[in-house]
Design a protein around this motif. Structure first.
Motif, PDB file in Angstrom:
ATOM      1  N   ASN A  36      21.062  54.430  21.058  1.00  0.00           N
ATOM      2  CA  ASN A  36      20.557  54.646  22.437  1.00  0.00           C
ATOM      3  C   ASN A  36      19.405  53.808  22.541  1.00  0.00           C
ATOM      4  N   TRP A  38      16.898  54.162  24.331  1.00  0.00           N
ATOM      5  CA  TRP A  38      15.847  54.791  24.905  1.00  0.00           C
ATOM      6  C   TRP A  38      15.563  56.238  24.072  1.00  0.00           C
ATOM      7  N   LEU A  47      14.272  52.641  33.430  1.00  0.00           N
ATOM      8  CA  LEU A  47      15.431  52.390  32.563  1.00  0.00           C
ATOM      9  C   LEU A  47      16.100  50.873  32.625  1.00  0.00           C
ATOM     10  N   GLY A  50      16.612  48.271  29.728  1.00  0.00           N
ATOM     11  CA  GLY A  50      17.663  48.802  28.669  1.00  0.00           C
ATOM     12  C   GLY A  50      19.068  48.610  29.428  1.00  0.00           C
ATOM     13  N   VAL A  83      25.613  61.416  25.287  1.00  0.00           N
ATOM     14  CA  VAL A  83      24.391  61.056  24.844  1.00  0.00           C
ATOM     15  C   VAL A  83      24.109  62.189  23.704  1.00  0.00           C
ATOM     16  N   GLY A  87      18.575  62.101  23.298  1.00  0.00           N
ATOM     17  CA  GLY A  87      18.337  61.404  24.523  1.00  0.00           C
ATOM     18  C   GLY A  87      18.737  62.336  25.547  1.00  0.00           C
ATOM     19  N   GLU A  88      18.662  61.526  26.792  1.00  0.00           N
ATOM     20  CA  GLU A  88      18.797  62.295  28.118  1.00  0.00           C
ATOM     21  C   GLU A  88      20.242  61.772  28.648  1.00  0.00           C
ATOM     22  N   GLU A  90      20.659  61.100  31.532  1.00  0.00           N
ATOM     23  CA  GLU A  90      20.423  60.120  32.347  1.00  0.00           C
ATOM     24  C   GLU A  90      20.396  58.631  31.879  1.00  0.00           C
ATOM     25  N   HIS A  91      20.292  58.602  30.136  1.00  0.00           N
ATOM     26  CA  HIS A  91      20.477  57.433  29.404  1.00  0.00           C
ATOM     27  C   HIS A  91      21.960  57.118  29.497  1.00  0.00           C
ATOM     28  N   ARG A 121      25.301  65.492  27.289  1.00  0.00           N
ATOM     29  CA  ARG A 121      24.680  65.401  26.005  1.00  0.00           C
ATOM     30  C   ARG A 121      25.229  66.056  24.928  1.00  0.00           C
TER      31      ARG A 121
END
Length: 183
Positions: A36, A38, A47, A50, A83, A87-88, A90-91, A121
């Motif tokens: 990941n 982030w 973001l 990335g 994820v 992480g989130e 959103e990643h 997640r």
């Protein structure tokens, strides 16, 4: 982009509803387990860097592999991201909800519709269902289907599993009327 591993799943359905499936229904998934970009950075406002560094490379890697694993022209397709716990959600969304990623699959599948998606997640081994729809007409009900995906040792807390799924046909033994019959 740091890929730890690729996982390919091919499912062939020979019987459904007590009847033979002719031709055999085939679904393929290829998943990449990546670092990941982030993770462990706290909240990252932008973001974009990335996405730029990873999304297109991921699409370019996975799209031809899933079409090859399917062994036929895709009629339905979808994508997913899971994820790891550092992480989130959103990643994962950042990597798969961009044309830089999805257009590789659209081109490989000769597709024109939006790719249906799932993001979540979870810990290593979590399962997720990748939704699929027809590659040129998302209203074709026969091709609305899902495939369950699970990578036993992924994602680690600082990883993301990115998956593409394709089907060579609609659901086995589908028999729902077309959507236009209800309009």
């Amino acid at each position: 982009m740091n890929v730890r591993k690729l996982v390919t799943i091919v499912e062939e359905i020979y019987r459904e509803g007590g009847r033979e499936v002719i031709p055999v229904a085939r679904v393929a998934v290829v998943a990449a387990v990546i670092d990941n970009p982030w993770a462990r950075q706290g909240f990252v406002e932008d973001l974009g860097p990335g996405i730029e560094a990873n999304a297109s490379q991921l699409g370019e890697l996975l799209a031809p592999l899933v079409v090859q694993a399917l062994g036929a022209a895709p009629e339905a397709y979808g994508k997913g991201a899971v994820v790891g716990l550092d992480g989130e959600v959103e990643h994962g969304s950042a990597l798969i909800h961009t044309l830089k990623f999805g257009d590789h699959f659209r081109k490989a599948a000769n597709a024109t519709t939006l790719l249906p998606a799932v993001e979540k997640r979870g810990p290593a081994g979590v399962s997720f269902d990748v939704p699929m729809k027809h590659i040129t007409d998302a209203t074709i009900r026969s091709h609305h289907q899902t495939v369950e995906v699970r990578v036993p040792d992924a994602p680690h807390p600082g990883e993301i599993v990115i998956a593409l799924a394709a089907a060579a046909q609609g659901r086995p033994q589908q028999r729902l009327a077309s959507l236009t019959t209800e309009q």
